[in-house]
Design a protein around this motif. Structure first.
Motif, PDB file in Angstrom:
ATOM      1  N   ASP A  36       0.802  -1.212   0.000  1.00  8.32           N
ATOM      2  CA  ASP A  36       0.000   0.000   0.000  1.00  8.32           C
ATOM      3  C   ASP A  36       0.840   1.269   0.000  1.00  8.32           C
ATOM      4  O   ASP A  36       2.028   1.245   0.256  1.00  8.32           O
ATOM      5  CB  ASP A  36      -0.904   0.027   1.234  1.00  8.32           C
ATOM      6  N   THR A  37       0.156   2.375  -0.238  1.00 10.36           N
ATOM      7  CA  THR A  37       0.746   3.680  -0.001  1.00 10.36           C
ATOM      8  C   THR A  37       0.652   3.928   1.495  1.00 10.36           C
ATOM      9  O   THR A  37      -0.394   3.731   2.106  1.00 10.36           O
ATOM     10  CB  THR A  37      -0.006   4.771  -0.777  1.00 10.36           C
ATOM     11  N   LEU A  38       1.746   4.343   2.094  1.00  2.00           N
ATOM     12  CA  LEU A  38       1.822   4.512   3.543  1.00  2.00           C
ATOM     13  C   LEU A  38       1.898   5.981   3.916  1.00  2.00           C
ATOM     14  O   LEU A  38       2.156   6.828   3.062  1.00  2.00           O
ATOM     15  CB  LEU A  38       3.059   3.782   4.078  1.00  2.00           C
ATOM     16  N   LEU A  39       1.703   6.252   5.205  1.00  2.00           N
ATOM     17  CA  LEU A  39       1.821   7.607   5.719  1.00  2.00           C
ATOM     18  C   LEU A  39       3.014   7.689   6.660  1.00  2.00           C
ATOM     19  O   LEU A  39       3.270   6.750   7.428  1.00  2.00           O
ATOM     20  CB  LEU A  39       0.550   8.012   6.466  1.00  2.00           C
ATOM     21  N   ARG A  63      14.602   0.154   2.869  1.00  2.00           N
ATOM     22  CA  ARG A  63      15.442   1.333   2.639  1.00  2.00           C
ATOM     23  C   ARG A  63      14.591   2.503   2.141  1.00  2.00           C
ATOM     24  O   ARG A  63      13.768   2.342   1.254  1.00  2.00           O
ATOM     25  CB  ARG A  63      16.518   1.022   1.616  1.00  2.00           C
ATOM     26  N   SER A  64      14.881   3.653   2.732  1.00  2.00           N
ATOM     27  CA  SER A  64      14.263   4.904   2.295  1.00  2.00           C
ATOM     28  C   SER A  64      15.290   5.648   1.446  1.00  2.00           C
ATOM     29  O   SER A  64      16.432   5.205   1.330  1.00  2.00           O
ATOM     30  CB  SER A  64      13.871   5.734   3.524  1.00  2.00           C
ATOM     31  N   PRO A  65      14.918   6.801   0.883  1.00  2.00           N
ATOM     32  CA  PRO A  65      15.905   7.559   0.108  1.00  2.00           C
ATOM     33  C   PRO A  65      17.132   7.974   0.925  1.00  2.00           C
ATOM     34  O   PRO A  65      18.180   8.242   0.370  1.00  2.00           O
ATOM     35  CB  PRO A  65      15.120   8.794  -0.353  1.00  2.00           C
ATOM     36  N   HIS A  66      17.017   8.001   2.258  1.00  2.00           N
ATOM     37  CA  HIS A  66      18.122   8.452   3.099  1.00  2.00           C
ATOM     38  C   HIS A  66      18.719   7.363   3.970  1.00  2.00           C
ATOM     39  O   HIS A  66      19.441   7.664   4.915  1.00  2.00           O
ATOM     40  CB  HIS A  66      17.674   9.644   3.957  1.00  2.00           C
ATOM     41  N   GLY A  67      18.413   6.101   3.703  1.00  2.00           N
ATOM     42  CA  GLY A  67      19.036   5.035   4.480  1.00  2.00           C
ATOM     43  C   GLY A  67      18.069   3.949   4.918  1.00  2.00           C
ATOM     44  O   GLY A  67      16.911   3.913   4.504  1.00  2.00           O
ATOM     45  N   GLY A  90       8.485   9.557   0.484  1.00  2.00           N
ATOM     46  CA  GLY A  90       9.292   9.091  -0.641  1.00  2.00           C
ATOM     47  C   GLY A  90       9.070   7.613  -0.867  1.00  2.00           C
ATOM     48  O   GLY A  90       8.156   7.005  -0.318  1.00  2.00           O
ATOM     49  N   GLU A  91       9.914   7.030  -1.683  1.00  2.00           N
ATOM     50  CA  GLU A  91       9.780   5.613  -2.014  1.00  2.00           C
ATOM     51  C   GLU A  91      10.625   4.755  -1.063  1.00  2.00           C
ATOM     52  O   GLU A  91      11.794   5.045  -0.827  1.00  2.00           O
ATOM     53  CB  GLU A  91      10.228   5.354  -3.452  1.00  2.00           C
ATOM     54  N   LEU A  92      10.025   3.682  -0.570  1.00  2.00           N
ATOM     55  CA  LEU A  92      10.750   2.666   0.179  1.00  2.00           C
ATOM     56  C   LEU A  92      10.972   1.482  -0.745  1.00  2.00           C
ATOM     57  O   LEU A  92      10.106   1.142  -1.555  1.00  2.00           O
ATOM     58  CB  LEU A  92       9.953   2.187   1.392  1.00  2.00           C
ATOM     59  N   VAL A  93      12.122   0.847  -0.611  1.00  2.00           N
ATOM     60  CA  VAL A  93      12.408  -0.382  -1.346  1.00  2.00           C
ATOM     61  C   VAL A  93      12.648  -1.466  -0.303  1.00  2.00           C
ATOM     62  O   VAL A  93      13.521  -1.327   0.559  1.00  2.00           O
ATOM     63  CB  VAL A  93      13.634  -0.231  -2.279  1.00  2.00           C
ATOM     64  N   ILE A  94      11.846  -2.523  -0.384  1.00  2.00           N
ATOM     65  CA  ILE A  94      11.927  -3.612   0.583  1.00  2.00           C
ATOM     66  C   ILE A  94      12.457  -4.837  -0.146  1.00  2.00           C
ATOM     67  O   ILE A  94      11.851  -5.306  -1.117  1.00  2.00           O
ATOM     68  CB  ILE A  94      10.552  -3.900   1.190  1.00  2.00           C
ATOM     69  N   THR A  95      13.604  -5.327   0.307  1.00  2.00           N
ATOM     70  CA  THR A  95      14.172  -6.538  -0.282  1.00  2.00           C
ATOM     71  C   THR A  95      14.084  -7.656   0.747  1.00  2.00           C
ATOM     72  O   THR A  95      14.349  -7.451   1.930  1.00  2.00           O
ATOM     73  CB  THR A  95      15.636  -6.350  -0.723  1.00  2.00           C
ATOM     74  N   PHE A 108      10.171  -4.958  -3.357  1.00  2.00           N
ATOM     75  CA  PHE A 108       8.856  -4.328  -3.279  1.00  2.00           C
ATOM     76  C   PHE A 108       9.061  -2.822  -3.160  1.00  2.00           C
ATOM     77  O   PHE A 108       9.941  -2.362  -2.448  1.00  2.00           O
ATOM     78  CB  PHE A 108       8.096  -4.838  -2.043  1.00  2.00           C
ATOM     79  N   ARG A 109       8.267  -2.062  -3.878  1.00  2.00           N
ATOM     80  CA  ARG A 109       8.367  -0.596  -3.845  1.00  2.00           C
ATOM     81  C   ARG A 109       7.071  -0.039  -3.259  1.00  2.00           C
ATOM     82  O   ARG A 109       5.988  -0.364  -3.723  1.00  2.00           O
ATOM     83  CB  ARG A 109       8.614  -0.056  -5.245  1.00  2.00           C
ATOM     84  N   VAL A 110       7.232   0.782  -2.219  1.00  2.00           N
ATOM     85  CA  VAL A 110       6.088   1.333  -1.491  1.00  2.00           C
ATOM     86  C   VAL A 110       6.263   2.841  -1.402  1.00  2.00           C
ATOM     87  O   VAL A 110       7.355   3.327  -1.099  1.00  2.00           O
ATOM     88  CB  VAL A 110       6.013   0.724  -0.063  1.00  2.00           C
ATOM     89  N   GLN A 111       5.202   3.582  -1.662  1.00  2.00           N
ATOM     90  CA  GLN A 111       5.240   5.034  -1.568  1.00  2.00           C
ATOM     91  C   GLN A 111       4.807   5.474  -0.164  1.00  2.00           C
ATOM     92  O   GLN A 111       3.843   4.953   0.375  1.00  2.00           O
ATOM     93  CB  GLN A 111       4.313   5.673  -2.604  1.00  2.00           C
ATOM     94  N   VAL A 112       5.536   6.434   0.401  1.00  2.00           N
ATOM     95  CA  VAL A 112       5.214   6.999   1.699  1.00  2.00           C
ATOM     96  C   VAL A 112       4.860   8.469   1.482  1.00  2.00           C
ATOM     97  O   VAL A 112       5.630   9.217   0.888  1.00  2.00           O
ATOM     98  CB  VAL A 112       6.390   6.874   2.691  1.00  2.00           C
ATOM     99  N   LYS A 113       3.665   8.846   1.967  1.00  2.00           N
ATOM    100  CA  LYS A 113       3.210  10.228   1.816  1.00  2.00           C
ATOM    101  C   LYS A 113       3.236  10.930   3.161  1.00  2.00           C
ATOM    102  O   LYS A 113       3.110  10.288   4.188  1.00  2.00           O
ATOM    103  CB  LYS A 113       1.799  10.234   1.239  1.00  2.00           C
ATOM    104  N   PRO A 114       3.394  12.286   3.120  1.00  2.00           N
ATOM    105  CA  PRO A 114       3.439  13.050   4.379  1.00  2.00           C
ATOM    106  C   PRO A 114       2.156  12.938   5.200  1.00  2.00           C
ATOM    107  O   PRO A 114       1.128  12.623   4.739  1.00  2.00           O
ATOM    108  CB  PRO A 114       3.664  14.485   3.930  1.00  2.00           C
TER     109      PRO A 114
END
Length: 114
Positions: A36-39, A63-67, A90-95, A108-114
């Motif tokens: 899902d898209t997360l908050l 992983r997020s864009p910053h670590g 931003g985008e999270l990448v889950i391996t 897996f690619r998940v979008q995180v919104k403010p």
């Protein structure tokens, strides 16, 4: 061993079967934390199922864009429950790897919104 009624040279053959060899293709993951898209700041979860996949090391990275995003995992037989809380948009990448190989769908690619 025969083929077309003829004996095959050097048969019978010995085959070693290792039932505990890891097989990442038999694993799968599910849950809102990989779909899902997360908050930002909202805890989420996903599960990794390893039943029938043999013995292997499970390695999970979020992983997020910053670590790296810390995860908490709990194992119940062949199901591992993972929880995490995204701290930035931003985008999270889950391996998810089992026995050194990606499970189906991994990265897996998940979008995180403010």
């Amino acid at each position: 061993v025969t083929f077309a009624s003829l004996h095959i040279k050097d048969s019978p053959f010995k085959v070693r079967v290792d039932p505990d060899k890891p097989n990442a293709s038999k694993c799968f993951a599910d849950g809102p934390g990989i779909q899902d898209t997360l908050l930002v700041g909202e805890e989420t979860w996903f599960r990794v199922h390893t039943k029938g996949a043999g013995r292997g090391e499970l390695v999970i990275n979020v992983r997020s864009p910053h670590g790296e995003v810390p995860i908490v995992s709990q194992k119940d037989e062949s199901v591992i429950l993972c929880t995490y809380t995204p701290k930035e948009s931003g985008e999270l990448v889950i391996t998810i790897k089992y026995g050194g190989e990606h499970i189906p769908g991994s990265r897996f690619r998940v979008q995180v919104k403010p």
